[in-house]
Scaffold this motif. Structure first.
Motif, mmCIF file in Angstrom:
data_model
loop_
_atom_site.group_PDB
_atom_site.id
_atom_site.type_symbol
_atom_site.label_atom_id
_atom_site.label_comp_id
_atom_site.label_asym_id
_atom_site.label_seq_id
_atom_site.Cartn_x
_atom_site.Cartn_y
_atom_site.Cartn_z
ATOM 1 N N TYR A 120 0.827 -1.214 0.000
ATOM 2 C CA TYR A 120 0.000 0.000 0.000
ATOM 3 C C TYR A 120 0.858 1.260 0.000
ATOM 4 N N ALA A 121 2.035 1.182 0.586
ATOM 5 C CA ALA A 121 2.956 2.328 0.551
ATOM 6 C C ALA A 121 3.385 2.620 -0.884
ATOM 7 N N TYR A 122 3.745 1.575 -1.619
ATOM 8 C CA TYR A 122 4.134 1.757 -3.021
ATOM 9 C C TYR A 122 2.964 2.288 -3.856
ATOM 10 N N CYS A 123 1.755 1.907 -3.468
ATOM 11 C CA CYS A 123 0.564 2.304 -4.235
ATOM 12 C C CYS A 123 -0.053 3.610 -3.740
ATOM 13 N N ASP A 124 0.700 4.353 -2.910
ATOM 14 C CA ASP A 124 0.254 5.655 -2.404
ATOM 15 C C ASP A 124 -1.048 5.564 -1.602
ATOM 16 N N CYS A 125 -1.219 4.476 -0.880
ATOM 17 C CA CYS A 125 -2.420 4.287 -0.054
ATOM 18 C C CYS A 125 -1.989 4.186 1.411
ATOM 19 N N VAL A 126 -1.501 5.307 1.959
ATOM 20 C CA VAL A 126 -0.960 5.286 3.313
ATOM 21 C C VAL A 126 -2.036 4.953 4.341
ATOM 22 N N SER A 127 -3.254 5.415 4.097
ATOM 23 C CA SER A 127 -4.339 5.141 5.056
ATOM 24 C C SER A 127 -4.599 3.643 5.174
ATOM 25 N N LYS A 128 -4.511 2.928 4.054
ATOM 26 C CA LYS A 128 -4.691 1.471 4.087
ATOM 27 C C LYS A 128 -3.521 0.808 4.801
ATOM 28 N N ALA A 129 -2.314 1.318 4.560
ATOM 29 C CA ALA A 129 -1.139 0.785 5.251
ATOM 30 C C ALA A 129 -1.281 0.988 6.751
ATOM 31 N N GLN A 130 -1.760 2.166 7.157
ATOM 32 C CA GLN A 130 -1.959 2.469 8.570
ATOM 33 C C GLN A 130 -3.002 1.541 9.185
ATOM 34 N N GLN A 131 -4.047 1.251 8.435
ATOM 35 C CA GLN A 131 -5.098 0.343 8.919
ATOM 36 C C GLN A 131 -4.535 -1.052 9.180
ATOM 37 N N ILE A 132 -3.731 -1.552 8.235
ATOM 38 C CA ILE A 132 -3.109 -2.868 8.398
ATOM 39 C C ILE A 132 -2.184 -2.860 9.607
ATOM 40 N N PHE A 133 -1.403 -1.793 9.745
ATOM 41 C CA PHE A 133 -0.466 -1.683 10.868
ATOM 42 C C PHE A 133 -1.210 -1.684 12.193
ATOM 43 N N GLU A 135 -4.123 -2.952 12.865
ATOM 44 C CA GLU A 135 -4.664 -4.296 13.104
ATOM 45 C C GLU A 135 -3.560 -5.232 13.593
ATOM 46 N N LEU A 136 -2.394 -5.096 12.989
ATOM 47 C CA LEU A 136 -1.263 -5.946 13.365
ATOM 48 C C LEU A 136 -0.850 -5.678 14.809
ATOM 49 N N VAL A 137 -0.734 -4.401 15.159
ATOM 50 C CA VAL A 137 -0.297 -4.021 16.510
ATOM 51 C C VAL A 137 -1.310 -4.473 17.556
ATOM 52 N N SER A 138 -2.601 -4.348 17.227
ATOM 53 C CA SER A 138 -3.640 -4.719 18.191
ATOM 54 C C SER A 138 -3.647 -6.219 18.484
ATOM 55 N N SER A 139 -3.089 -7.014 17.558
ATOM 56 C CA SER A 139 -3.072 -8.471 17.749
ATOM 57 C C SER A 139 -1.782 -8.960 18.394
ATOM 58 N N GLN A 140 -0.855 -8.045 18.668
ATOM 59 C CA GLN A 140 0.431 -8.403 19.253
ATOM 60 C C GLN A 140 0.583 -7.771 20.634
ATOM 61 N N SER A 141 1.281 -8.458 21.527
ATOM 62 C CA SER A 141 1.521 -7.896 22.860
ATOM 63 C C SER A 141 2.536 -6.759 22.791
ATOM 64 N N THR A 142 3.446 -6.849 21.827
ATOM 65 C CA THR A 142 4.425 -5.777 21.594
ATOM 66 C C THR A 142 4.457 -5.468 20.101
ATOM 67 N N VAL A 143 4.965 -4.312 19.760
ATOM 68 C CA VAL A 143 5.067 -3.927 18.357
ATOM 69 C C VAL A 143 6.323 -4.576 17.759
ATOM 70 N N PRO A 144 6.185 -5.487 16.788
ATOM 71 C CA PRO A 144 7.373 -6.079 16.166
ATOM 72 C C PRO A 144 8.190 -4.994 15.476
ATOM 73 N N LEU A 145 9.499 -5.030 15.667
ATOM 74 C CA LEU A 145 10.359 -4.006 15.087
ATOM 75 C C LEU A 145 10.243 -3.984 13.567
ATOM 76 N N SER A 146 10.153 -5.161 12.959
ATOM 77 C CA SER A 146 10.040 -5.213 11.496
ATOM 78 C C SER A 146 8.754 -4.547 11.017
ATOM 79 N N SER A 147 7.680 -4.680 11.805
ATOM 80 C CA SER A 147 6.411 -4.047 11.451
ATOM 81 C C SER A 147 6.506 -2.533 11.605
ATOM 82 N N LEU A 148 7.166 -2.099 12.677
ATOM 83 C CA LEU A 148 7.384 -0.671 12.885
ATOM 84 C C LEU A 148 8.168 -0.085 11.719
#
Length: 203
Positions: A120-133, A135-148
């Motif tokens: 989504y970053a390559y496709c200029d859809c930052v809002s979609k990238a933020q949504q995925i991020f 969702e990912l963070v909410s399912s993890q106890s900590t924020v994975p560094l690679s995801s950050l």
């Protein structure tokens, strides 16, 4: 003694990673002529190699062959296709891969989600990238560094240095320790934006 599947995969992978597609295909033909059947690793190597070269017609043909074979796709199969479609800004193609994952009974793992953030970053859809991020963070106890790093890169690619800075501060408050690659991508983005204040903050 004929080479085994592991040897063939190693050679095919070496050629593929170096963009030597003709040589890769030649080894594949030789492998099949020796009655050595491709396994899922072979298919994944071919899919990624064609994807890197943006030879998507061949990538799609290999994927169809995989589905017809006795082998079963793995997460790396889908992740590679999403990543390479993303780099080519083929959002609909990438999203169709995600849909196919679901049809085949696969749930996206955190690597898949990072691939989607990048796509989504390559496709200029930052809002979609933020949504995925989110969702990912909410399912993890900590924020994975690679995801950050993936989300920071998405902001930086789309020239949003202030958003990247706020996300970094938030992650550090939550106990995430940035890596050298984190600071490297931020430094590159901040200098490109000519934001001396943010550059100084990294030093």
């Amino acid at each position: 003694v004929s080479p085994d599947i592991y040897t063939y995969n190693g050679v095919i992978d070496g050629y593929g990673k170096n963009g030597m597609i003709a040589e890769m295909e030649s080894v594949l033909v030789r492998m099949k002529s020796k009655q050595c059947r491709p396994d899922v690793i072979t298919f994944n190597i071919l899919i990624d190699s064609y994807g890197r070269k943006q030879t998507f017609d061949k990538m799609e043909q290999v994927f169809k062959s995989l589905l017809r074979s006795k082998e079963r796709p793995t997460h790396p199969t889908f992740n590679s296709m999403i990543t390479n479609y993303g780099k080519a800004r083929l959002r609909e193609k990438a999203e169709s891969v995600l849909e196919k994952m679901g049809e085949l009974g696969f749930k996206p793992n955190y690597v898949t989600q990072e691939c989607l953030i990048n796509m989504y970053a390559y496709c200029d859809c930052v809002s979609k990238a933020q949504q995925i991020f989110d969702e990912l963070v909410s399912s993890q106890s900590t924020v994975p560094l690679s995801s950050l790093n993936a989300m920071l890169d998405a902001y930086c690619m789309n020239r949003l240095p202030m958003e990247a800075d706020r996300l970094l501060d938030s992650a550090i408050e939550k106990g995430v320790v940035p890596s050298a690659s984190t600071y490297k991508l931020l430094y590159k983005a901040y200098t490109r934006a000519n934001d001396k204040m943010l550059v100084q903050k990294l030093l």
